[in-house]
Structure formats: C-alpha cells, structure tokens
Write an enzyme that holds these catalytic residues in place. Sequence first.
Site, PDB file in Angstrom:
ATOM      1  N   TYR A  18       0.842  -1.198   0.000  1.00  0.00           N
ATOM      2  CA  TYR A  18       0.000   0.000   0.000  1.00  0.00           C
ATOM      3  C   TYR A  18       0.880   1.253   0.000  1.00  0.00           C
ATOM      4  O   TYR A  18       0.661   2.179  -0.790  1.00  0.00           O
ATOM      5  CB  TYR A  18      -0.928  -0.013   1.215  1.00  0.00           C
ATOM      6  CG  TYR A  18      -1.819   1.199   1.292  1.00  0.00           C
ATOM      7  CD1 TYR A  18      -3.003   1.256   0.571  1.00  0.00           C
ATOM      8  CD2 TYR A  18      -1.459   2.294   2.069  1.00  0.00           C
ATOM      9  CE1 TYR A  18      -3.806   2.380   0.625  1.00  0.00           C
ATOM     10  CE2 TYR A  18      -2.261   3.415   2.130  1.00  0.00           C
ATOM     11  CZ  TYR A  18      -3.440   3.451   1.402  1.00  0.00           C
ATOM     12  OH  TYR A  18      -4.232   4.569   1.449  1.00  0.00           O
ATOM     13  N   HIS A  22       1.567   4.281  -3.030  1.00  0.00           N
ATOM     14  CA  HIS A  22       1.398   5.716  -2.808  1.00  0.00           C
ATOM     15  C   HIS A  22       2.681   6.514  -3.035  1.00  0.00           C
ATOM     16  O   HIS A  22       2.644   7.743  -3.040  1.00  0.00           O
ATOM     17  CB  HIS A  22       0.789   5.975  -1.426  1.00  0.00           C
ATOM     18  CG  HIS A  22      -0.682   5.728  -1.439  1.00  0.00           C
ATOM     19  ND1 HIS A  22      -1.207   4.468  -1.296  1.00  0.00           N
ATOM     20  CD2 HIS A  22      -1.721   6.572  -1.632  1.00  0.00           C
ATOM     21  CE1 HIS A  22      -2.523   4.560  -1.387  1.00  0.00           C
ATOM     22  NE2 HIS A  22      -2.864   5.817  -1.586  1.00  0.00           N
ATOM     23  N   TYR A  41      -3.839  17.313   0.885  1.00  0.00           N
ATOM     24  CA  TYR A  41      -4.249  15.941   1.163  1.00  0.00           C
ATOM     25  C   TYR A  41      -3.047  15.109   1.597  1.00  0.00           C
ATOM     26  O   TYR A  41      -2.034  15.073   0.903  1.00  0.00           O
ATOM     27  CB  TYR A  41      -4.891  15.366  -0.096  1.00  0.00           C
ATOM     28  CG  TYR A  41      -5.486  13.986   0.021  1.00  0.00           C
ATOM     29  CD1 TYR A  41      -5.971  13.483   1.219  1.00  0.00           C
ATOM     30  CD2 TYR A  41      -5.589  13.185  -1.105  1.00  0.00           C
ATOM     31  CE1 TYR A  41      -6.523  12.229   1.296  1.00  0.00           C
ATOM     32  CE2 TYR A  41      -6.145  11.923  -1.040  1.00  0.00           C
ATOM     33  CZ  TYR A  41      -6.612  11.450   0.163  1.00  0.00           C
ATOM     34  OH  TYR A  41      -7.164  10.196   0.235  1.00  0.00           O
ATOM     35  N   TRP A  76      -8.603   3.667  -9.808  1.00  0.00           N
ATOM     36  CA  TRP A  76      -7.792   3.710  -8.584  1.00  0.00           C
ATOM     37  C   TRP A  76      -8.506   3.002  -7.430  1.00  0.00           C
ATOM     38  O   TRP A  76      -7.911   2.184  -6.723  1.00  0.00           O
ATOM     39  CB  TRP A  76      -7.460   5.152  -8.221  1.00  0.00           C
ATOM     40  CG  TRP A  76      -6.595   5.268  -7.001  1.00  0.00           C
ATOM     41  CD1 TRP A  76      -7.003   5.481  -5.715  1.00  0.00           C
ATOM     42  CD2 TRP A  76      -5.162   5.158  -6.945  1.00  0.00           C
ATOM     43  NE1 TRP A  76      -5.911   5.517  -4.869  1.00  0.00           N
ATOM     44  CE2 TRP A  76      -4.779   5.323  -5.601  1.00  0.00           C
ATOM     45  CE3 TRP A  76      -4.185   4.951  -7.913  1.00  0.00           C
ATOM     46  CZ2 TRP A  76      -3.450   5.285  -5.185  1.00  0.00           C
ATOM     47  CZ3 TRP A  76      -2.859   4.916  -7.493  1.00  0.00           C
ATOM     48  CH2 TRP A  76      -2.508   5.076  -6.146  1.00  0.00           C
TER      49      TRP A  76
END
Length: 112
Positions: A18, A22, A41, A76
């Site tokens: 994960y 990113h 963000y 996504w």
Amino acid sequence: MARYCFQLHVRPERMAEYAERHRAVWPEMQAALRDTGWRNYSLFLREDGLLIGYVEADDLAAAQAAMAETEVNARWQAEMAQFFTGLDGRGPDEGFALLTEVFHLDDERASA
C-alpha cells in the site's frame, strides 16, 4: 477552507505494498484530486494498519462526488479496495469514517 480527517484500516499484511503504491500515485489521479477540490491531502499509516487521512476542501461531499465522476478514480478505487478491511462492499473513498475536529491551534489564536 474546511479541514477533514478520516480513518480506514489497511490489511497489516498489505501495508508495505500500500505504501509503495502511494509513492507512485498516477499523475492523472493527482490531477483529478486537485481539479475536484481536494487540497493539502495527506495519508498517515500506523504500524497496525490504521490509516489516517487529512484533506482540506471547500465542501468534502462535493469534492467526493466530483471525484466519483472521474474514470481515473474508478480505476484507482478498484485497485485500492483490496488493501482495506471493514469496507462492507463500499470503495475506500466511500467507506472512510470522518473524525470530529476538537482543537486547532490557529482557530484558538483567532478566537483569543
């Protein structure tokens, strides 16, 4: 601009992958987030899989709805759903729990 914080749970055995995904978020996904009103963000991942997200937006519901209309977001979310627990059939972008802000230093300074 309003501030929002949310949480999700990443499967502990998938945390490394994960995080790796990113480090290379698709440029078109980044552009879609910006274009639909997501600002400042950030995602934070704890060693037990707790994921905390922070975002600023004029209207989070409107920003989420605008993202839901994009093709890149559909791709996504389909790829990212496998990393999470507790979504109950929802996508990660629909299944996060918003947290209530109880303190912000700059707000306290403005009211003093």
